[in-house]
Enzyme design. Structure first.
Site, short mmCIF file in Angstrom:
data_model
loop_
_atom_site.label_atom_id
_atom_site.label_comp_id
_atom_site.label_asym_id
_atom_site.label_seq_id
_atom_site.Cartn_x
_atom_site.Cartn_y
_atom_site.Cartn_z
N THR A 80 102.91 -44.12 -25.74
CA THR A 80 102.36 -43.01 -26.52
C THR A 80 103.37 -42.61 -27.58
O THR A 80 104.57 -42.57 -27.32
CB THR A 80 102.04 -41.79 -25.63
OG1 THR A 80 101.76 -40.67 -26.49
CG2 THR A 80 103.17 -41.42 -24.70
N GLY A 81 102.87 -42.31 -28.76
CA GLY A 81 103.78 -41.93 -29.83
C GLY A 81 103.27 -42.44 -31.16
O GLY A 81 102.06 -42.71 -31.30
N GLY A 113 102.13 -44.73 -33.38
CA GLY A 113 101.63 -46.07 -33.13
C GLY A 113 102.12 -47.16 -34.06
O GLY A 113 102.36 -48.29 -33.64
N THR A 136 98.05 -39.24 -26.56
CA THR A 136 97.35 -40.32 -25.86
C THR A 136 97.43 -40.16 -24.34
O THR A 136 98.29 -39.45 -23.85
CB THR A 136 98.04 -41.63 -26.28
OG1 THR A 136 97.86 -41.78 -27.67
CG2 THR A 136 97.53 -42.84 -25.56
N ARG A 167 91.91 -46.69 -39.43
CA ARG A 167 93.27 -46.91 -38.90
C ARG A 167 93.20 -47.21 -37.40
O ARG A 167 92.52 -46.55 -36.63
CB ARG A 167 94.12 -45.66 -39.14
CG ARG A 167 95.56 -45.78 -38.63
CD ARG A 167 95.73 -45.15 -37.26
NE ARG A 167 97.14 -45.06 -36.86
CZ ARG A 167 97.53 -44.70 -35.63
NH1 ARG A 167 96.63 -44.41 -34.72
NH2 ARG A 167 98.80 -44.64 -35.33
N VAL A 168 93.93 -48.24 -36.97
CA VAL A 168 94.00 -48.57 -35.56
C VAL A 168 95.46 -48.42 -35.13
O VAL A 168 96.37 -48.89 -35.83
CB VAL A 168 93.49 -50.00 -35.29
CG1 VAL A 168 93.72 -50.40 -33.84
CG2 VAL A 168 92.01 -50.11 -35.64
N GLY A 169 95.68 -47.77 -33.99
CA GLY A 169 97.04 -47.55 -33.50
C GLY A 169 97.49 -48.65 -32.56
O GLY A 169 96.91 -49.73 -32.50
N ASP A 170 98.53 -48.34 -31.80
CA ASP A 170 99.13 -49.33 -30.89
C ASP A 170 98.39 -49.46 -29.56
O ASP A 170 98.47 -50.49 -28.91
CB ASP A 170 100.58 -48.93 -30.60
CG ASP A 170 100.66 -47.54 -29.96
OD1 ASP A 170 100.02 -46.60 -30.48
OD2 ASP A 170 101.34 -47.40 -28.93
N1 ASP Z 1 100.06 -43.96 -30.04
C1 ASP Z 1 98.89 -43.28 -30.51
C2 ASP Z 1 98.49 -43.86 -31.83
O1 ASP Z 1 99.35 -44.08 -32.66
C3 ASP Z 1 99.06 -41.83 -30.65
C4 ASP Z 1 99.65 -41.12 -29.46
O2 ASP Z 1 100.24 -41.74 -28.58
O3 ASP Z 1 99.52 -39.92 -29.37
O4 ASP Z 1 97.33 -44.06 -32.04
#
Ligand code: ASP
Length: 348
Positions: free
Chosen positions: A265-266, A268, A214, A242-245
């Protein structure tokens, strides 16, 4: 009588001056950015690739810096910084976004204004070139905070935001990443079928480097306002819808002038479950914790304890910054009003 007239005139003049008084710009401003956390190892990087990342991060920092230096808003700075990374195929946002299990690019983004607590986000969009700009339009031009899929795309188009064919987001690297993820997942499934103790690991991505990535930015401007912005393609091989954070206010994105601006980032799902960004803000506001301690508590302890990983960038109302991560690396950097700038990739 004359005396009275002078007093009244002075009073009126004073009031008029107070109304038009320009609050002097502060000297101090800060911009912090990230280009994603993951298994980023020096041993797996070529000098050319490393240079390309550094240049891209530098461009984002310089773009935001120019805005902040001229007295521009934190909102403008974070949006502009994120846009440069959305346009760069190196990052998992905008062009270069990862692929879903179905072979599509579904993008999420959010922006938040720390001064007003106004926020906007879009999720699962497939045709908006710069989702961060659409998120800002949701905040400023609609009565809503979050819009998804086709509706968000229709809204963006109505607002004159650039629409592209879904094929615009394709990059060969990300396509290969999906194929790798799929074959790893199916091998893992077969192995785990024969070992019931490994049931839980079915959900865990193997090589997180090409699954994550991200982009985000947080800033403190010369008016004393904070803002945060995050944009992403999500996680490689994610299921449809799917929806992330990133677009969830308080999870991957949050800004509040009383405390801090954060972009995460990470993995989610874990950031959502931990209400990551708002938890840090609350620890600072109600627990009187310092930014560094609150961010470390969440990223270095609670996130891995739950089974997730990732990192974040943050700047507090006093200009203190934090960039913690519990992965191998995180593309990150900051620039301050005194010109001090740092760009880093690995753990060090
Ligand atoms: N946080 C993002 C998600 O889960 C992915 C990422 O940070 O690379 O959608």
């Amino acid at each position: 009588m004359r005396k009275l007239l002078i007093i009244v005139s002075l009073f009126i003049l004073n009031k008029a001056l107070a109304q038009t008084a320009v609050v002097p710009l502060r000297d101090k401003f800060v911009l912090v950015i990230h280009g994603g956390a993951g298994t980023i190892l020096k041993s797996q990087m070529t000098p050319e690739k490393e240079k390309a990342y550094q240049e891209a991060l530098n461009k984002a920092l310089e773009t935001g810096y120019a805005i902040l230096k001229n007295g521009g808003s934190a909102m403008d700075a974070v949006e502009a910084a994120v846009r440069t990374m959305e346009d760069n195929p190196l990052f998992n946002a905008g062009k270069g976004a990862v692929f879903t299990n179905e072979g599509k690019n579904e993008l999420d983004a959010a922006i938040m204004d720390g001064k007003t607590l106004a926020a906007g986000s879009v999720a699962g969009v497939t045709t908006i070139r710069n989702p961060i700009t659409a998120a800002r339009a949701v905040m400023e031009k609609s009565p809503h905070v979050m819009m998804t899929g086709k509706g968000a795309e229709k809204f963006a188009q109505q607002q004159g935001i650039e629409i592209v064919d879904p094929s615009y987001f394709y990059t060969e690297d990300r396509w290969k990443g999906l194929q790798r993820a799929k074959s790893e997942d199916s091998t893992k499934m077969q192995q785990d079928h024969t070992d019931t103790s490994k049931k839980v690991s079915l959900r865990q991505p193997e090589n997180k480097d090409y699954k994550y990535g991200t982009v985000g930015a947080v800033a403190l401007d010369r008016h004393g306002n904070l803002a945060a912005a995050t944009s992403t393609g999500g996680m490689t091989n994610k299921k449809f819808g799917r929806v992330g954070d990133a677009p969830i206010i308080g999870a991957g994105t949050y800004a509040n002038n009383a405390t801090v601006a954060i972009s995460g980032t990470g993995w989610g799902e874990y950031f959502i479950r931990l209400v990551m960004a708002k938890s840090i803000s609350d620890m600072m506001e109600f627990g009187k914790m310092k930014l560094k301690n609150a961010a470390d508590e969440m990223i270095m302890k609670r996130l891995p304890a739950l089974g997730g990983d990732g990192g974040l960038v943050a700047v507090d109302k006093n200009g203190n910054i934090a960039m913690p991560f519990c992965t191998e690396g995180m593309y990150r950097g900051y620039i301050k009003s005194d010109g001090k700038k740092e760009i880093r990739i690995y753990k060090d």
